[in-house]
Scaffold this active site. Sequence first.
Site, mmCIF file in Angstrom:
data_model
loop_
_atom_site.group_PDB
_atom_site.id
_atom_site.type_symbol
_atom_site.label_atom_id
_atom_site.label_comp_id
_atom_site.label_asym_id
_atom_site.label_seq_id
_atom_site.Cartn_x
_atom_site.Cartn_y
_atom_site.Cartn_z
ATOM 1 C CB SER A 86 -0.953 0.012 1.194
ATOM 2 O OG SER A 86 -2.078 -0.798 0.937
ATOM 3 C CE LYS A 89 -4.720 2.003 -0.401
ATOM 4 N NZ LYS A 89 -4.116 0.698 -0.105
ATOM 5 C CB SER A 146 -4.212 1.682 4.136
ATOM 6 O OG SER A 146 -3.472 1.265 3.022
ATOM 7 C CE LYS A 249 -1.583 4.079 2.689
ATOM 8 N NZ LYS A 249 -1.380 3.009 3.697
#
Length: 406
Positions: A86, A89, A146, A249
């Site tokens: 992730s 992202k 997320s 993140k």
Amino acid sequence: MKGIKKLLAAGLAGLLLTVPVGAEETTWEEIPNANIPAAVIQKEVAEAEGMQVALSLPVKSAILIDQNTGTVRYEMNADEKLPPASITKIMSLLLFMEALDSGKIALTDTVTCSEAAAGFGGSQIWLKPGEEMTVDDLLKAVAVQSANDATVCLAEYVAGSEEAFVQLMNQKAAELGMENTHFACCAGLDNEGHYSTARDIALMSRALLRYPKITDYTTIWMDTLRNGATSLVNTNRLVRFYQGATGLKTGFTEKAMYCLSATAEREGVEYIAVIMHADTIDKRNNDAKVLLSYGFANYRLMPLRSPDVLPPVRVTLGSADSVQPVYDGAEAALVPKNGIGEVSYELDLPDTLPAPVEKGQQIGTLRVVSDGKEIYTVKLLADSSVGRASFGRTLLELVKSYVGLG
């Protein structure tokens, strides 16, 4: 030297004490030396004694850069291609912020969830087909929880489809110089041909941080959606437990393992630490803290500006009497805390300049000196153009000079 050793040894001993039960609910302000890992203290002891020690991180790949200049302060296998989970992202968020900045979308826009977004799987906020949510709330879901469904929702809203959005992601990666990255998904699920590197992730993290609004979302620890019905807790624990954390993140899949792009800022210095393929959440978080704390412990921000106001420079036989010098380049540089002594600034500007003067033309320098040695030279540029004076103005200047009025 003995005093330094005692101080550092005391800090190291404090870090090795057993953490009491319930410490996970304690904030960083309440833990002495919580943000100075043993590896950093050991390194400082070694450097004080003239030795060199390399950080040892039990991960596949890692990098530390400073946000201001992008300079690499530490790297380990930083160009190894790995699944990014992730952390992907970050690129999606970058494109969302660009769309906001350009006016293509607005925080108050309402987005309708599609069948594809609702059924995307993985981490999510359980959007239903046809459910409506604002761009603001969807961004919060992406940055904090997320959420894959929220990411796909926004991707479709910006580009029309997830596939078209992924093309934009790869185009942006090329623009940023991410030479070892290819995206096949906007959310970060494991896909064939979906990979990146610690260095490339640092590049896109730095680009995202150029939008200050993003930290309004990435620094949220807990929040809610749907009028309080849906709780959000940040997957990045550093936001709560590391001083100055600004994001950015986390990521996890069985193939990528635990990944993190961690950002933090203290006293005007901001770092990006990327950890790839850690075995556990704790190792991921601890190694990110080691890197960030290494940066804060060993470097400081040094101004590349004189404390004195830059004086205008007179222009002879010009269409204007003077031109104002301005600085070229960054306002400050990151320098080793132990390698730079007392700093002074030496200005080198001419008393006069002949016309014409072009805007952006170098007209002088600022020398940054430490212990008698020049360590930086900053160009001083003309802030505007000054053409040659007309015949009448030239004649007037000559007369003024002749009679002593100039």
